[in-house]
Scaffold this active site. Structure first.
Site, PDB file in Angstrom:
ATOM      1  N   ASP A  67     -49.620  19.172   5.372  1.00 37.87           N
ATOM      2  CA  ASP A  67     -48.247  19.526   5.741  1.00 37.87           C
ATOM      3  C   ASP A  67     -48.091  21.009   6.026  1.00 37.87           C
ATOM      4  O   ASP A  67     -49.003  21.802   5.772  1.00 37.87           O
ATOM      5  CB  ASP A  67     -47.275  19.096   4.624  1.00 37.87           C
ATOM      6  CG  ASP A  67     -47.745  19.496   3.235  1.00 37.87           C
ATOM      7  OD1 ASP A  67     -48.630  20.368   3.130  1.00 37.87           O
ATOM      8  OD2 ASP A  67     -47.232  18.945   2.253  1.00 37.87           O
ATOM      9  N   ASN A 134     -41.601  15.832  -8.764  1.00 42.08           N
ATOM     10  CA  ASN A 134     -40.775  14.664  -8.427  1.00 42.08           C
ATOM     11  C   ASN A 134     -41.617  13.503  -7.880  1.00 42.08           C
ATOM     12  O   ASN A 134     -41.075  12.509  -7.413  1.00 42.08           O
ATOM     13  CB  ASN A 134     -39.685  15.048  -7.414  1.00 42.08           C
ATOM     14  CG  ASN A 134     -40.247  15.459  -6.059  1.00 42.08           C
ATOM     15  OD1 ASN A 134     -41.465  15.476  -5.862  1.00 42.08           O
ATOM     16  ND2 ASN A 134     -39.379  15.780  -5.123  1.00 42.08           N
ATOM     17  N   HIS A 136     -43.764  13.638  -5.308  1.00 44.60           N
ATOM     18  CA  HIS A 136     -44.092  13.629  -3.882  1.00 44.60           C
ATOM     19  C   HIS A 136     -45.586  13.844  -3.656  1.00 44.60           C
ATOM     20  O   HIS A 136     -46.269  14.438  -4.471  1.00 44.60           O
ATOM     21  CB  HIS A 136     -43.243  14.640  -3.090  1.00 44.60           C
ATOM     22  CG  HIS A 136     -43.602  16.083  -3.275  1.00 44.60           C
ATOM     23  ND1 HIS A 136     -42.754  17.111  -2.919  1.00 44.60           N
ATOM     24  CD2 HIS A 136     -44.701  16.687  -3.763  1.00 44.60           C
ATOM     25  CE1 HIS A 136     -43.325  18.264  -3.176  1.00 44.60           C
ATOM     26  NE2 HIS A 136     -44.499  18.045  -3.699  1.00 44.60           N
ATOM     27  N   GLU A 141     -41.171  12.930   0.198  1.00 41.76           N
ATOM     28  CA  GLU A 141     -40.267  13.082  -0.934  1.00 41.76           C
ATOM     29  C   GLU A 141     -39.721  11.719  -1.367  1.00 41.76           C
ATOM     30  O   GLU A 141     -39.654  10.786  -0.562  1.00 41.76           O
ATOM     31  CB  GLU A 141     -39.084  13.966  -0.510  1.00 41.76           C
ATOM     32  CG  GLU A 141     -39.482  15.375  -0.065  1.00 41.76           C
ATOM     33  CD  GLU A 141     -39.735  16.311  -1.239  1.00 41.76           C
ATOM     34  OE1 GLU A 141     -40.325  15.878  -2.242  1.00 41.76           O
ATOM     35  OE2 GLU A 141     -39.348  17.484  -1.148  1.00 41.76           O
TER      36      GLU A 141
HETATM   37  P1  PGA Z   1     -48.331  22.485  -7.136  1.00 47.36           P
HETATM   38  O1  PGA Z   1     -47.675  21.616  -6.004  1.00 47.36           O
HETATM   39  O2  PGA Z   1     -49.797  22.257  -7.057  1.00 47.36           O
HETATM   40  O3  PGA Z   1     -47.956  23.898  -6.793  1.00 47.36           O
HETATM   41  O4  PGA Z   1     -47.747  22.011  -8.430  1.00 47.36           O
HETATM   42  C1  PGA Z   1     -48.102  20.304  -5.809  1.00 47.36           C
HETATM   43  C2  PGA Z   1     -47.235  19.640  -4.784  1.00 47.36           C
HETATM   44  O5  PGA Z   1     -46.047  19.987  -4.680  1.00 47.36           O
HETATM   45  O6  PGA Z   1     -47.732  18.734  -4.087  1.00 47.36           O
END
Ligand code: PGA
Length: 238
Positions: A67, A134, A136, A141
């Site tokens: 992404d 969350n 995702h 999302e």
């Molecule tokens: P993070 O993010 O590794 O910074 O916790 C993971 C994500 O949002 O996919």
């Protein structure tokens, strides 16, 4: 889902790098799906070290990132293009690297081209994933519907809040992103999910229930036939 529990974050990074090394040894022309965020940083350091030590060679391998924020200039320090260059691509010799173009004027054409480039490359052999608090994966999302293809998506308040720490000026934080959909992620032959830290324990627990939670996108991974989860003890606490 195969689960490997590591004592701490450094062990998790070594275990993940070992999987990358095994994949590359099996198929030097592998196509890797890559992720951003804080979780893979230690893995990317370890891969860079192994390349530097001559133990790994990505020169015949390709990379596709999950992404990118939209809109964002690729030279912006918070763009995922910038992140990948800094943390991996400037140190590791991939044959080609690909990230959705955060400043395209035609997002739907960009997304279609991205999916078609993944197909042309032969699909993803090993897809690396982090997970949001969350649930995702990529920027898919929690929602009532999920896109199959790469698409332009709105970020939730939870994700905006989790990532706001990286933006000095809140007005500069993009509220939308281009993300691979479930189709490209699920077409990967092997998925490597990394979960680290106590703030991920709650979402990790949902995965261990062995049920699909429609509001936890990562729980759909329970349906994929070849997922390896590497998790540290802090995230694995029940
Ligand atoms: P993070 O993010 O590794 O910074 O916790 C993971 C994500 O949002 O996919």
């Amino acid at each position: 889902m195969k689960k490997i529990v590591c004592e701490n974050y450094s062990e998790l990074c070594i275990a993940a790098a070992d999987l990358f090394e095994a994949q590359l040894a099996k198929k030097p022309t592998s196509v890797f799906g890559l992720a951003t965020g804080s979780t893979p940083i230690g893995l990317y350091e370890e891969l860079s070290k192994r390349v530097n030590d001559g133990k790994m060679d990505f020169s015949n391998a390709k990379a596709f990132n999950l992404d990118e924020y939209y809109p964002i200039n690729p030279t912006h320090p918070q763009s995922y293009k910038y992140f990948m260059d800094e943390n991996l691509f400037n140190k590791v010799n991939f044959a080609s690297t690909n990230i959705p173009n955060g400043e395209t004027t035609n997002p739907s054409a960009e997304c279609a081209e991205y999916d078609s480039a993944i197909k042309t490359a032969g699909g993803i052999d090993l897809q690396l994933l982090g997970i949001g608090v969350n649930g995702h994966i990529g920027f898919n999302e929690p929602d009532t519907t999920y896109s199959i293809n790469t698409n332009l998506t709105k970020l939730t308040e939870s994700t905006l809040e989790a990532n706001s720490r990286f933006f000095d000026d809140p007005n500069e934080q993009p509220r939308t992103a281009l993300t691979m959909g479930f189709g490209s992620i699920f077409a990967a032959k092997h998925i490597l999910l990394l979960i680290s830290g106590g703030n991920k324990a709650e979402v990790a627990r949902k995965l261990f229930e062995g049920k699909i939670h429609t509001d936890v996108p990562a729980s759909f991974l329970l349906l994929h036939p070849n997922v390896t989860l590497i998790i540290d003890k802090d995230a694995n606490e029940n």
